[in-house]
Scaffold this motif. Structure first.
Motif, mmCIF file in Angstrom:
data_model
loop_
_atom_site.group_PDB
_atom_site.id
_atom_site.type_symbol
_atom_site.label_atom_id
_atom_site.label_comp_id
_atom_site.label_asym_id
_atom_site.label_seq_id
_atom_site.Cartn_x
_atom_site.Cartn_y
_atom_site.Cartn_z
ATOM 1 N N VAL A 154 0.838 -1.203 0.000
ATOM 2 C CA VAL A 154 0.000 0.000 0.000
ATOM 3 C C VAL A 154 0.873 1.252 0.000
ATOM 4 C CG1 VAL A 154 -1.654 1.361 1.330
ATOM 5 C CG2 VAL A 154 -1.981 -1.117 1.094
ATOM 6 N N LEU A 155 1.903 1.267 0.857
ATOM 7 C CA LEU A 155 2.804 2.417 0.915
ATOM 8 C C LEU A 155 3.520 2.629 -0.423
ATOM 9 C CD1 LEU A 155 4.387 2.051 4.473
ATOM 10 C CD2 LEU A 155 2.745 3.779 3.706
ATOM 11 N N ALA A 156 3.940 1.521 -1.045
ATOM 12 C CA ALA A 156 4.613 1.622 -2.345
ATOM 13 C C ALA A 156 3.661 2.182 -3.395
ATOM 14 C CB ALA A 156 5.130 0.250 -2.779
ATOM 15 N N ALA A 157 2.416 1.729 -3.380
ATOM 16 C CA ALA A 157 1.427 2.214 -4.341
ATOM 17 C C ALA A 157 1.174 3.708 -4.152
ATOM 18 C CB ALA A 157 0.124 1.428 -4.186
ATOM 19 N N ILE A 158 1.066 4.128 -2.899
ATOM 20 C CA ILE A 158 0.833 5.549 -2.600
ATOM 21 C C ILE A 158 2.034 6.378 -3.030
ATOM 22 C CG2 ILE A 158 0.572 7.219 -0.716
ATOM 23 C CD1 ILE A 158 -1.093 5.074 0.746
ATOM 24 N N PHE A 159 3.243 5.867 -2.783
ATOM 25 C CA PHE A 159 4.467 6.589 -3.128
ATOM 26 C C PHE A 159 4.578 6.809 -4.639
ATOM 27 C CE2 PHE A 159 9.013 6.280 -4.390
ATOM 28 C CZ PHE A 159 9.465 7.455 -3.816
ATOM 29 N N PHE A 160 4.401 5.762 -5.419
ATOM 30 C CA PHE A 160 4.556 5.888 -6.865
ATOM 31 C C PHE A 160 3.401 6.677 -7.495
ATOM 32 C CE2 PHE A 160 7.418 2.234 -6.177
ATOM 33 C CZ PHE A 160 8.547 2.743 -6.800
ATOM 34 N N THR A 161 2.218 6.576 -6.910
ATOM 35 C CA THR A 161 1.113 7.405 -7.378
ATOM 36 C C THR A 161 1.398 8.872 -7.103
ATOM 37 O OG1 THR A 161 -0.472 5.621 -6.958
ATOM 38 C CG2 THR A 161 -1.362 7.835 -7.216
ATOM 39 N N ALA A 162 2.028 9.157 -5.966
ATOM 40 C CA ALA A 162 2.376 10.533 -5.620
ATOM 41 C C ALA A 162 3.449 11.089 -6.559
ATOM 42 C CB ALA A 162 2.861 10.610 -4.170
ATOM 43 N N ILE A 163 4.390 10.247 -7.015
ATOM 44 C CA ILE A 163 5.368 10.699 -8.010
ATOM 45 C C ILE A 163 4.636 11.130 -9.274
ATOM 46 C CG2 ILE A 163 7.252 9.987 -9.531
ATOM 47 C CD1 ILE A 163 8.247 8.156 -7.350
ATOM 48 N N TYR A 164 3.708 10.289 -9.705
ATOM 49 C CA TYR A 164 2.878 10.617 -10.864
ATOM 50 C C TYR A 164 2.111 11.909 -10.618
ATOM 51 C CZ TYR A 164 -1.167 10.265 -14.005
ATOM 52 O OH TYR A 164 -2.157 10.533 -14.919
ATOM 53 N N GLY A 165 1.542 12.044 -9.411
ATOM 54 C CA GLY A 165 0.769 13.238 -9.076
ATOM 55 C C GLY A 165 1.617 14.493 -9.038
ATOM 56 N N GLY A 166 2.835 14.397 -8.510
ATOM 57 C CA GLY A 166 3.714 15.554 -8.457
ATOM 58 C C GLY A 166 4.212 15.972 -9.819
ATOM 59 N N TYR A 167 4.264 15.012 -10.747
ATOM 60 C CA TYR A 167 4.767 15.316 -12.097
ATOM 61 C C TYR A 167 3.665 15.805 -13.020
ATOM 62 C CZ TYR A 167 7.334 14.859 -16.472
ATOM 63 O OH TYR A 167 7.938 15.128 -17.676
ATOM 64 N N PHE A 168 2.498 15.176 -12.947
ATOM 65 C CA PHE A 168 1.430 15.545 -13.878
ATOM 66 C C PHE A 168 0.107 15.801 -13.169
ATOM 67 C CE2 PHE A 168 -1.603 14.025 -17.369
ATOM 68 C CZ PHE A 168 -1.694 15.292 -17.908
ATOM 69 N N ALA A 169 -0.267 14.978 -12.210
ATOM 70 C CA ALA A 169 -1.454 15.141 -11.351
ATOM 71 C C ALA A 169 -2.739 14.568 -11.932
ATOM 72 C CB ALA A 169 -1.671 16.611 -10.978
ATOM 73 N N ALA A 170 -2.925 14.603 -13.248
ATOM 74 C CA ALA A 170 -4.208 14.199 -13.824
ATOM 75 C C ALA A 170 -4.554 12.760 -13.486
ATOM 76 C CB ALA A 170 -4.190 14.381 -15.337
ATOM 77 N N ALA A 171 -5.751 12.574 -12.919
ATOM 78 C CA ALA A 171 -6.298 11.252 -12.591
ATOM 79 C C ALA A 171 -5.515 10.509 -11.517
ATOM 80 C CB ALA A 171 -6.414 10.379 -13.838
ATOM 81 N N GLN A 172 -4.694 11.228 -10.743
ATOM 82 C CA GLN A 172 -4.018 10.540 -9.648
ATOM 83 C C GLN A 172 -5.036 10.030 -8.634
ATOM 84 O OE1 GLN A 172 -1.892 12.900 -6.654
ATOM 85 N NE2 GLN A 172 -2.508 14.779 -7.679
ATOM 86 N N GLY A 173 -6.152 10.759 -8.488
ATOM 87 C CA GLY A 173 -7.194 10.307 -7.578
ATOM 88 C C GLY A 173 -7.831 9.011 -8.033
ATOM 89 N N VAL A 174 -8.080 8.907 -9.346
ATOM 90 C CA VAL A 174 -8.643 7.678 -9.897
ATOM 91 C C VAL A 174 -7.696 6.508 -9.654
ATOM 92 C CG1 VAL A 174 -9.405 6.537 -12.012
ATOM 93 C CG2 VAL A 174 -9.919 8.953 -11.649
#
Length: 267
Positions: A154-174
């Motif tokens: 779970v922590l790994a998933a949140i971490f890599f999703t946050a990298i995506y979110g910090g770089y682009f953000a679109a659909a990180q919530g999805v």
């Protein structure tokens, strides 16, 4: 930088309004504001930075709107936030450090992936609901019930999703909703509440990084317009999340994303 006509300003404000509501209920509002900013001449890299700052008030409002669902889960949020913060710092630094040409090459691919996630969200929700029903889950499981390996996943998933979110953000919530739905035993409504708080953390930290190392690239007029709209939309979206017409909103997101896709590849 930052000059818009009155009509453009009203449209950007409206995009922020819609994005705030969508982020609270669905989790892909950036796919409304980002295309709008690009369509009105804001460079993609600048649009991402300005958009992240502008959506923070909406993130705050939607998180506040979910305060009842989050009651009693402060420790879980506190356990997950560091992964979001670290990931968002990495993603934001990548956005600022890498040349704009790299961003313009990557963003079309990210938009396509984000659109696929948005289109597939109803199918994902049904799959998650069936998975929960088979497991006999009607309420969130306690955090301590998860194994150490699952907590790490779970922590790994949140971490890599946050990298995506910090770089682009679109659909990180999805993406977060999907991953947490698969990796945890929480209900979808609880996951949506976690998503709002975690995305708030990502956008806030990323915005701080942008202001420190990329201040001159931020379009502050766009920030203010998106912020004003997202603040109202975020609260309304959280309050009426179950009543929002998801199919219509999803269709608007897809159309605007296609426009952004073609706008970017023409740059």
């Amino acid at each position: 930088m930052g000059s818009f006509t009155l009509v453009e300003a009203l449209l950007i404000f409206s995009a922020g309004l819609g994005a705030g509501a969508i982020n609270a209920a669905v989790g892909s509002g950036t796919l409304i504001t980002f295309p709008a900013l690009v369509a009105f001449g804001v460079p993609p890299q600048t649009a991402t930075m300005s958009n992240a700052l502008g959506l923070i008030p909406g993130n705050v409002a939607s998180s506040f709107g979910y305060r009842k669902q989050m009651a009693g889960y402060g420790k879980q949020v506190a356990a997950w936030l560091p992964a979001s913060i670290l990931g968002s710092i990495v993603g934001a630094l990548l956005l600022v450090v890498l040349p704009s040409t790299t961003f313009e090459a990557v963003v079309p691919v990210l938009i396509v992936l984000a659109v696929i996630m948005v289109i597939g969200q109803p199918f994902l929700k049904r799959a998650l609901a069936k998975r929960a029903a088979k497991a006999g889950r009607t309420a969130p499981a306690k955090p301590e019930d998860a194994s150490s390996a699952m907590k790490a996943a779970v922590l790994a998933a949140i971490f890599f999703t946050a990298i995506y979110g910090g770089y682009f953000a679109a659909a990180q919530g999805v993406l977060l909703v999907g991953l947490l739905g698969v990796l945890t035993a929480y209900s979808l409504q609880q996951i949506n509440g976690f998503k709002n708080v975690l995305v708030l953390g990502v956008n806030t930290v990323a915005a701080i990084v942008y202001m420190i190392v990329g201040f001159d690239k931020i379009n502050w007029t766009a920030v203010l317009l998106v912020a004003a709209g997202s603040l109202i939309g975020g609260y309304a979206g959280a309050k009426f999340a179950q009543k929002l017409p998801d199919p219509l909103l999803r269709g608007i997101i897809v159309v605007l994303s296609i426009i952004a896709f073609f706008r970017i590849i023409q740059l």
